[in-house]
Scaffold this motif. Structure first.
Motif, PDB file in Angstrom:
ATOM      1  N   PHE A 163       0.877  -1.190   0.069  1.00  0.00           N
ATOM      2  CA  PHE A 163       0.016   0.145  -0.104  1.00  0.00           C
ATOM      3  C   PHE A 163       0.979   1.229  -0.221  1.00  0.00           C
ATOM      4  O   PHE A 163       1.861   1.421   0.886  1.00  0.00           O
ATOM      5  CB  PHE A 163      -1.016   0.100   1.290  1.00  0.00           C
ATOM      6  CG  PHE A 163      -1.678   1.244   1.501  1.00  0.00           C
ATOM      7  CD1 PHE A 163      -2.363   2.106   0.612  1.00  0.00           C
ATOM      8  CD2 PHE A 163      -1.662   1.710   2.812  1.00  0.00           C
ATOM      9  CE1 PHE A 163      -2.901   3.087   0.827  1.00  0.00           C
ATOM     10  CE2 PHE A 163      -2.089   2.883   3.095  1.00  0.00           C
ATOM     11  CZ  PHE A 163      -2.943   3.664   2.006  1.00  0.00           C
ATOM     12  N   ASP A 164       0.670   2.150  -0.932  1.00  0.00           N
ATOM     13  CA  ASP A 164       1.384   3.478  -0.992  1.00  0.00           C
ATOM     14  C   ASP A 164       0.324   4.332  -0.304  1.00  0.00           C
ATOM     15  O   ASP A 164      -0.445   5.021  -1.238  1.00  0.00           O
ATOM     16  CB  ASP A 164       1.699   3.672  -2.353  1.00  0.00           C
ATOM     17  CG  ASP A 164       2.682   4.935  -2.648  1.00  0.00           C
ATOM     18  OD1 ASP A 164       2.450   5.834  -1.752  1.00  0.00           O
ATOM     19  OD2 ASP A 164       3.517   5.193  -3.363  1.00  0.00           O
ATOM     20  N   PRO A 165       0.659   5.005   0.796  1.00  0.00           N
ATOM     21  CA  PRO A 165      -0.253   5.873   1.257  1.00  0.00           C
ATOM     22  C   PRO A 165      -0.270   7.424   0.637  1.00  0.00           C
ATOM     23  O   PRO A 165      -1.178   8.110   0.588  1.00  0.00           O
ATOM     24  CB  PRO A 165       0.025   5.865   2.802  1.00  0.00           C
ATOM     25  CG  PRO A 165       1.352   5.394   2.835  1.00  0.00           C
ATOM     26  CD  PRO A 165       1.652   4.549   1.912  1.00  0.00           C
ATOM     27  N   THR A 166       1.001   7.499   0.188  1.00  0.00           N
ATOM     28  CA  THR A 166       1.101   8.830  -0.844  1.00  0.00           C
ATOM     29  C   THR A 166       0.193   9.076  -1.970  1.00  0.00           C
ATOM     30  O   THR A 166      -0.482   9.949  -2.252  1.00  0.00           O
ATOM     31  CB  THR A 166       2.585   9.198  -1.083  1.00  0.00           C
ATOM     32  OG1 THR A 166       3.370   9.138   0.099  1.00  0.00           O
ATOM     33  CG2 THR A 166       2.694  10.470  -1.638  1.00  0.00           C
ATOM     34  N   ARG A 167       0.154   8.067  -2.633  1.00  0.00           N
ATOM     35  CA  ARG A 167      -0.371   7.808  -3.973  1.00  0.00           C
ATOM     36  C   ARG A 167      -2.142   7.350  -3.590  1.00  0.00           C
ATOM     37  O   ARG A 167      -2.673   7.314  -4.770  1.00  0.00           O
ATOM     38  CB  ARG A 167       0.310   6.762  -5.171  1.00  0.00           C
ATOM     39  CG  ARG A 167       1.677   7.679  -5.253  1.00  0.00           C
ATOM     40  CD  ARG A 167       2.303   6.857  -6.608  1.00  0.00           C
ATOM     41  NE  ARG A 167       3.469   7.623  -7.214  1.00  0.00           N
ATOM     42  CZ  ARG A 167       4.582   7.365  -6.656  1.00  0.00           C
ATOM     43  NH1 ARG A 167       4.944   6.645  -5.569  1.00  0.00           N
ATOM     44  NH2 ARG A 167       5.500   8.052  -7.199  1.00  0.00           N
TER      45      ARG A 167
END
Length: 409
Positions: free
Chosen positions: A103-107
């Motif tokens: 999981f990429d929380p920025t994107r």
């Protein structure tokens, strides 16, 4: 009750979260190297990504739920998740192949097999930024991975996560990213009640205290073993442990609750030293802390639906003889009573009589055991029997019970 259940299961340790003196650590892998210090990692070298993996993992065959946190820092994006045993170190970030999940929380995207599938990346969650804390939940009982942001649940990110895999926390950092990983035992936000932390490390004095407690009850059980020392608390040792923990009677599920909390997988009513060391995951190193754990576990299964479901499912696998496909009917009836189904379900008397009056109904399958929990929610009383959808797929034994109730209305 103690010898009612068959004590013929083989010891097999499924959880590698064992106490020890070495704390968890991170390691930079692959061609691109991040800067790692303890549980902090950062990457500033190029515009590629650098991957870091943890020294702790959940081994293949494990059960239960596991939790860790990641504090976001810096200006770059980071993928947070897991790699499995077949994952190979490469230049790609985790989540690009079928053996990693991220999981990429920025994107605000999740990634799994992203380079090979159009559906490998999906929009998910809320935007994360420096200072936010991402919680990671691996639930092998439900086969799911989910995430939280600053304690708020973001929902299920991945399903069909198999307990047959080994799950290693992993992180891919882009340029400017910085993370601080927390494997517990204490967290910034509340972890799921039934979740294990990843950090099982303890001091030498804590480990000595925990194992002295083990030795006390282990010594009491040796005399009952015809084969001598088999490395387990058993027999008189288990009875003494239950008494010291305040077991209130033969039908008190105390030992079942403790076995569930420790994810015991040795013989019924026995505790191997490796399983005993899992108490360190709960910060238990003396009898007072163990009593508090039992008290908290009682409240947990009473007040948290998911915890009760996990406990309920565990009981069947724990009590079922090794390699058997079903639990003896009378043993199942006693187990249901021990965990309170008889007092919480108004149709219990009818169910018990239905099972006992037919001598051919000698075993309870895993499917029947698991689905009964859903059935008693669907049909809490006889008045609800006609609400059942005829197209619902219930185990044969439950279908027969429904017909029995309708015939006797």
């Amino acid at each position: 009750f103690f010898f009612f259940f068959k004590l013929n299961r083989n010891a097999e340790n499924h959880c590698n979260m064992l106490a020890g003196t070495q704390p968890p650590s991170l390691e930079s892998v692959g061609n691109e190297k991040s800067t790692v210090k303890g549980l902090e990692a950062s990457y500033t070298t190029s515009y590629n990504t650098a991957t870091v993996v943890s020294s702790v993992k959940v081994q293949s065959g494990s059960r239960g739920c596991y939790y860790y946190e990641v504090l976001l820092g810096g200006s770059g994006s980071v993928r947070i998740g897991f790699v499995t045993s077949q994952w190979n170190v490469g230049e790609e970030a985790i989540g690009q192949d079928e053996f990693s999940y991220a999981f990429d929380p920025t994107r605000k995207y999740t990634y799994h097999n992203a380079q090979n599938s159009d559906k490998g990346s999906k929009a998910y969650g809320d935007a994360g930024r420096s200072g936010d804390i991402i919680g990671v939940i691996l639930d092998l009982d439900a086969g799911k991975i989910s995430f939280t942001k600053n304690g708020a649940d973001l929902g299920v990110a991945f399903s069909n996560c198999r307990s047959s895999e080994t799950w290693t926390p992993a992180f891919s950092l882009s340029r400017g990213a910085k993370i601080t990983v927390n494997f517990g035992r204490s967290f910034a936000h509340k972890k799921p009640l039934r979740a294990f932390p990843y950090n099982s490390s303890c001091s030498a004095s804590e480990d000595a205290s925990l194992m002295a407690l083990y030795q006390k009850y282990f010594s009491l059980g040796i005399s009952l073993s015809e084969s001598g020392d088999t490395g387990c608390i058993k027999g008189e040792g288990t009875l003494a442990l239950a008494a010291d923990l305040g077991q209130s009677g033969d039908m008190d599920p105390l030992l079942l609750l403790l076995s569930w909390k420790m994810q015991v997988d040795s013989a019924v009513w026995e505790f191997a030293s490796t399983e005993w060391r899992r108490l360190a995951l709960h910060g238990v190193f003396d009898m007072d802390a163990l009593r508090n754990l039992v008290k908290a576990t009682r409240a947990e299964v009473q007040n948290d639906k998911e915890s009760f479901k996990s406990f309920y499912n565990f009981v069947f696998d724990y009590l079922k003889p090794d390699k058997a496909t079903a639990l003896d009917r009378d043993e199942a009836l006693m187990a249901w009573q021990m965990i309170g189904i008889d007092s919480s379900w108004k149709l219990w008397g009818s169910w018990e009589k239905f099972l006992q009056q037919d001598s051919t109904k000698k075993g309870i399958s895993r499917d029947t055991w698991m689905m009964l929990l859903a059935f008693l929610e669907t049909v809490p009383t006889s008045e609800k029997i006609n609400d059942i959808d005829p197209f619902d797929a219930w185990p044969i034994l439950i279908d027969e019970f429904v017909e029995h109730l309708k015939e006797n209305q």
